[in-house]
Design a protein around this motif. Structure first.
Motif, PDB file in Angstrom:
ATOM      1  N   MET A   1       0.820  -1.180   0.000  1.00 16.43           N
ATOM      2  CA  MET A   1       0.000   0.000   0.000  1.00 16.43           C
ATOM      3  C   MET A   1       0.876   1.261   0.000  1.00 16.43           C
ATOM      4  O   MET A   1       0.537   2.233  -0.661  1.00 16.43           O
ATOM      5  CB  MET A   1      -0.922  -0.008   1.212  1.00 16.43           C
ATOM      6  CG  MET A   1      -1.852   1.173   1.221  1.00 16.43           C
ATOM      7  SD  MET A   1      -3.242   1.108   2.328  1.00 16.43           S
ATOM      8  CE  MET A   1      -2.502   0.935   3.894  1.00 16.43           C
ATOM      9  N   TRP A   2       1.978   1.238   0.753  1.00 19.42           N
ATOM     10  CA  TRP A   2       2.862   2.413   0.780  1.00 19.42           C
ATOM     11  C   TRP A   2       3.431   2.703  -0.598  1.00 19.42           C
ATOM     12  O   TRP A   2       3.608   3.862  -0.976  1.00 19.42           O
ATOM     13  CB  TRP A   2       3.977   2.215   1.794  1.00 19.42           C
ATOM     14  CG  TRP A   2       3.495   2.416   3.189  1.00 19.42           C
ATOM     15  CD1 TRP A   2       3.246   1.455   4.116  1.00 19.42           C
ATOM     16  CD2 TRP A   2       3.175   3.660   3.800  1.00 19.42           C
ATOM     17  NE1 TRP A   2       2.784   2.027   5.270  1.00 19.42           N
ATOM     18  CE2 TRP A   2       2.731   3.388   5.114  1.00 19.42           C
ATOM     19  CE3 TRP A   2       3.204   4.975   3.379  1.00 19.42           C
ATOM     20  CZ2 TRP A   2       2.331   4.378   5.982  1.00 19.42           C
ATOM     21  CZ3 TRP A   2       2.801   5.967   4.250  1.00 19.42           C
ATOM     22  CH2 TRP A   2       2.380   5.668   5.538  1.00 19.42           C
ATOM     23  N   ARG A   3       3.718   1.646  -1.338  1.00 13.10           N
ATOM     24  CA  ARG A   3       4.244   1.820  -2.700  1.00 13.10           C
ATOM     25  C   ARG A   3       3.232   2.579  -3.550  1.00 13.10           C
ATOM     26  O   ARG A   3       3.573   3.537  -4.250  1.00 13.10           O
ATOM     27  CB  ARG A   3       4.560   0.462  -3.305  1.00 13.10           C
ATOM     28  CG  ARG A   3       4.990   0.512  -4.752  1.00 13.10           C
ATOM     29  CD  ARG A   3       5.204  -0.889  -5.315  1.00 13.10           C
ATOM     30  NE  ARG A   3       4.073  -1.769  -5.103  1.00 13.10           N
ATOM     31  CZ  ARG A   3       3.113  -1.995  -6.006  1.00 13.10           C
ATOM     32  NH1 ARG A   3       3.160  -1.395  -7.169  1.00 13.10           N
ATOM     33  NH2 ARG A   3       2.122  -2.809  -5.744  1.00 13.10           N
ATOM     34  N   ASN A   4       1.962   2.165  -3.471  1.00 15.10           N
ATOM     35  CA  ASN A   4       0.922   2.831  -4.259  1.00 15.10           C
ATOM     36  C   ASN A   4       0.711   4.273  -3.821  1.00 15.10           C
ATOM     37  O   ASN A   4       0.490   5.154  -4.657  1.00 15.10           O
ATOM     38  CB  ASN A   4      -0.390   2.061  -4.146  1.00 15.10           C
ATOM     39  CG  ASN A   4      -0.319   0.730  -4.861  1.00 15.10           C
ATOM     40  OD1 ASN A   4       0.585   0.495  -5.635  1.00 15.10           O
ATOM     41  ND2 ASN A   4      -1.270  -0.132  -4.572  1.00 15.10           N
ATOM     42  N   LEU A   5       0.773   4.528  -2.517  1.00 13.91           N
ATOM     43  CA  LEU A   5       0.631   5.900  -2.022  1.00 13.91           C
ATOM     44  C   LEU A   5       1.753   6.800  -2.538  1.00 13.91           C
ATOM     45  O   LEU A   5       1.507   7.928  -2.981  1.00 13.91           O
ATOM     46  CB  LEU A   5       0.623   5.915  -0.501  1.00 13.91           C
ATOM     47  CG  LEU A   5      -0.648   5.437   0.184  1.00 13.91           C
ATOM     48  CD1 LEU A   5      -0.408   5.257   1.668  1.00 13.91           C
ATOM     49  CD2 LEU A   5      -1.765   6.416  -0.057  1.00 13.91           C
ATOM     50  N   LEU A   6       2.969   6.303  -2.465  1.00 11.48           N
ATOM     51  CA  LEU A   6       4.109   7.110  -2.927  1.00 11.48           C
ATOM     52  C   LEU A   6       4.065   7.346  -4.433  1.00 11.48           C
ATOM     53  O   LEU A   6       4.343   8.464  -4.900  1.00 11.48           O
ATOM     54  CB  LEU A   6       5.413   6.439  -2.524  1.00 11.48           C
ATOM     55  CG  LEU A   6       5.708   6.446  -1.028  1.00 11.48           C
ATOM     56  CD1 LEU A   6       6.962   5.620  -0.732  1.00 11.48           C
ATOM     57  CD2 LEU A   6       5.867   7.866  -0.526  1.00 11.48           C
ATOM     58  N   ILE A   7       3.717   6.318  -5.185  1.00 16.26           N
ATOM     59  CA  ILE A   7       3.648   6.476  -6.644  1.00 16.26           C
ATOM     60  C   ILE A   7       2.560   7.472  -7.015  1.00 16.26           C
ATOM     61  O   ILE A   7       2.773   8.353  -7.868  1.00 16.26           O
ATOM     62  CB  ILE A   7       3.426   5.114  -7.325  1.00 16.26           C
ATOM     63  CG1 ILE A   7       4.683   4.266  -7.186  1.00 16.26           C
ATOM     64  CG2 ILE A   7       3.047   5.285  -8.782  1.00 16.26           C
ATOM     65  CD1 ILE A   7       4.522   2.833  -7.638  1.00 16.26           C
ATOM     66  N   GLN A   8       1.392   7.361  -6.395  1.00 17.21           N
ATOM     67  CA  GLN A   8       0.298   8.288  -6.693  1.00 17.21           C
ATOM     68  C   GLN A   8       0.657   9.715  -6.292  1.00 17.21           C
ATOM     69  O   GLN A   8       0.377  10.669  -7.011  1.00 17.21           O
ATOM     70  CB  GLN A   8      -0.988   7.846  -5.994  1.00 17.21           C
ATOM     71  CG  GLN A   8      -2.188   8.697  -6.309  1.00 17.21           C
ATOM     72  CD  GLN A   8      -2.642   8.604  -7.742  1.00 17.21           C
ATOM     73  OE1 GLN A   8      -2.391   7.628  -8.432  1.00 17.21           O
ATOM     74  NE2 GLN A   8      -3.307   9.631  -8.210  1.00 17.21           N
ATOM     75  N   ALA A   9       1.290   9.873  -5.144  1.00 18.13           N
ATOM     76  CA  ALA A   9       1.692  11.213  -4.692  1.00 18.13           C
ATOM     77  C   ALA A   9       2.724  11.821  -5.644  1.00 18.13           C
ATOM     78  O   ALA A   9       2.611  12.997  -6.016  1.00 18.13           O
ATOM     79  CB  ALA A   9       2.245  11.146  -3.281  1.00 18.13           C
ATOM     80  N   LEU A  10       3.713  11.038  -6.039  1.00 19.32           N
ATOM     81  CA  LEU A  10       4.721  11.538  -6.981  1.00 19.32           C
ATOM     82  C   LEU A  10       4.102  11.888  -8.326  1.00 19.32           C
ATOM     83  O   LEU A  10       4.448  12.902  -8.941  1.00 19.32           O
ATOM     84  CB  LEU A  10       5.835  10.510  -7.160  1.00 19.32           C
ATOM     85  CG  LEU A  10       6.804  10.383  -5.999  1.00 19.32           C
ATOM     86  CD1 LEU A  10       7.766   9.219  -6.236  1.00 19.32           C
ATOM     87  CD2 LEU A  10       7.576  11.670  -5.806  1.00 19.32           C
TER      88      LEU A  10
END
Length: 80
Positions: A1-10
């Motif tokens: 989930m953290w991976r998806n959050l960081l990718i979406q934020a970037l």
């Protein structure tokens, strides 16, 4: 989930910063009045932000699957 959050934020930060700093050039608004160019650019930034949030809504449904649209018609929150 953290991976998806960081990718979406970037992704969102990149899109919005590009539109904020290069939006007038991308939209060819250099020859318009400054006030009109800023209004058009800010409108584009807002609409891009909203579309990024809609894109994020679909991606957040099933974070581990490739096809995020599978079963979207069965979801009562997304049905029209």
């Amino acid at each position: 989930m953290w991976r998806n959050l960081l990718i979406q934020a970037l992704y969102q930060v990149t899109v919005l910063l590009i539109l904020n700093f290069r939006g007038e050039q991308i939209l060819h608004l250099e020859h318009d009045t400054r006030e009109h160019a800023v209004k058009v650019k800010n409108t584009l930034i807002f609409n891009a932000f909203v579309l990024c949030q809609v894109f994020n809504e679909f991606n957040a449904r099933k974070p581990d699957e490739i096809n995020v649209f599978r079963g979207v018609h069965k979801n009562c929150l997304l049905s029209f």
